[in-house]
Design a protein around this motif. Sequence first.
Motif, PDB file in Angstrom:
ATOM      1  N   ASN B  34       0.822  -1.199   0.000  1.00 27.51           N
ATOM      2  CA  ASN B  34       0.000   0.000   0.000  1.00 27.51           C
ATOM      3  C   ASN B  34       0.864   1.261   0.000  1.00 27.51           C
ATOM      4  N   THR B  35       1.915   1.287   0.821  1.00 27.98           N
ATOM      5  CA  THR B  35       2.727   2.514   0.851  1.00 27.98           C
ATOM      6  C   THR B  35       3.615   2.642  -0.369  1.00 27.98           C
ATOM      7  N   LYS B  36       4.213   1.540  -0.794  1.00 28.24           N
ATOM      8  CA  LYS B  36       5.194   1.676  -1.877  1.00 28.24           C
ATOM      9  C   LYS B  36       4.545   1.694  -3.249  1.00 28.24           C
ATOM     10  N   THR B  39       1.656   4.476  -3.849  1.00 22.38           N
ATOM     11  CA  THR B  39       2.167   5.840  -3.916  1.00 22.38           C
ATOM     12  C   THR B  39       2.989   6.052  -5.178  1.00 22.38           C
ATOM     13  N   ALA B  73       2.389   9.218   2.906  1.00 21.12           N
ATOM     14  CA  ALA B  73       2.183   7.765   2.874  1.00 21.12           C
ATOM     15  C   ALA B  73       2.983   7.033   3.958  1.00 21.12           C
ATOM     16  N   PRO B  74       4.278   7.346   4.141  1.00 18.32           N
ATOM     17  CA  PRO B  74       4.992   6.653   5.206  1.00 18.32           C
ATOM     18  C   PRO B  74       4.446   6.950   6.589  1.00 18.32           C
ATOM     19  N   ALA B  77       1.422   4.842   7.072  1.00 13.50           N
ATOM     20  CA  ALA B  77       1.821   3.444   7.262  1.00 13.50           C
ATOM     21  C   ALA B  77       2.352   3.226   8.673  1.00 13.50           C
TER      22      ALA B  77
ATOM     23  N   ASN C 107      10.798   7.949   7.164  1.00 11.91           N
ATOM     24  CA  ASN C 107      10.049   8.056   5.907  1.00 11.91           C
ATOM     25  C   ASN C 107      10.790   7.380   4.769  1.00 11.91           C
ATOM     26  N   SER C 110      10.518   3.675   4.905  1.00 18.00           N
ATOM     27  CA  SER C 110       9.219   3.183   4.443  1.00 18.00           C
ATOM     28  C   SER C 110       9.111   3.173   2.929  1.00 18.00           C
ATOM     29  N   LEU C 116       9.621  -1.243   6.094  1.00 14.83           N
ATOM     30  CA  LEU C 116       8.562  -0.347   6.525  1.00 14.83           C
ATOM     31  C   LEU C 116       8.819  -0.005   7.977  1.00 14.83           C
TER      32      LEU C 116
END
Lengths: 91, 126, 161
Positions: B34-36, B39, B73-74, B77, C107, C110, C116
């Motif tokens: 989802n984050t990587k 985005t 986004a990070p 997450a 950040n 991630s 992450l």
Amino acid sequence: MSFVNFAAFFLLTIAFLLAFLRLIKRSNQPHRISTLDRVVALDLMATLSIGFMTLYAVETQKTVFMDAAVILALIAFLGTVAFARYLEKGN
Amino acid sequence: MLADIFILIGAFFMLVAAIGVYRMPDLYMRLHTNTKSATFGVGFLLLGAAFRFQNLDISARALAIMIFLFVTAPVAAHMIGRAAYFVGAPLWKGTLSDDLKGRYDPKTHELMSKSKTRKTGDKPTK
Amino acid sequence: MNYFILNIALALTWAMLIGDIHPVSLFTGFVIGYLILFTARRALGPSPYFGKVSRVIRFAFFFLWELIKSNLRVARDVLTRTDYMKPRIIAVPLDAKTDAEITLLANLISLTPGSLSLDVSTDRRTIYVHVMYAENAESVRREIKEGLERWVLDLLATEKE
């Protein structure tokens, strides 16, 4: 509609469908865990919606949709953070 | 031309993110995609749109959304991952090790930097 | 920072001379102003500004490359079998001290390959990272410390000067 736009819309639609399936999927986990699962799916759906709006703005040349995408990006982030915070603290 | 390629790459990566969210075995790995991927995908899509519009205002807006998403986004997450660990979301059965185990204080929500069993004086390994 | 202001002033001057204040002309002005300052750096006296800009640019490229790599990898794994993944939660000791350093590092972790950041300990000495492929916890730890953290510390350390 150009081929590229059509293909992109098609891919995004499938993506949206998959995210939605994850959203409505039942699980035998405790309530808070399955809710978090759904928060992840919702977050993805918000990102996908931003993609949709951008594509639609490109397709129709209506630039208002870009403004809508800006607002959605802001609000989706707040929503996700609020959800996560509530699920962590609230009991 | 370049814009078309960007838009296609973006849409493809968003589909990858959705597939990942659908089929990854545990919540943490779903967060990964989802984050990587999501985005990254939407970033490419916006870049493509920024090239497509021959209007500077709109392109600037697209870039602004992109930067905003990459910053937030990070953070999102991190919030979800932290909450997931608190409510006890299960790790996938193939997970090899878990350094977080037992290091959260369930009352104060504080996180220790090392486990209680080890002496507090020794330096963490580099 | 002094040179940065000077650079912006040069960019504005350029835009005014061109006749319209517009993002493109401002950007061109900034680049030309930077080149002018760079050529005149001997006369103006040394400043960390020049080193910093090139470092920021190099960092941007490094980061972009990592981002592309990580996404190709995630894409491949999402589309193929998932049962050879080796996830772990790993504690990485932090050398970064300030808020800005830790935030930037978290950040970046991630957004780069298979990792992450989940949380930072309350005493800010350890960051907990969920990693997708970790045969060996030590090598992942080393990778983060020598790759990303070194970049972050480099980048933010010069800013204080």
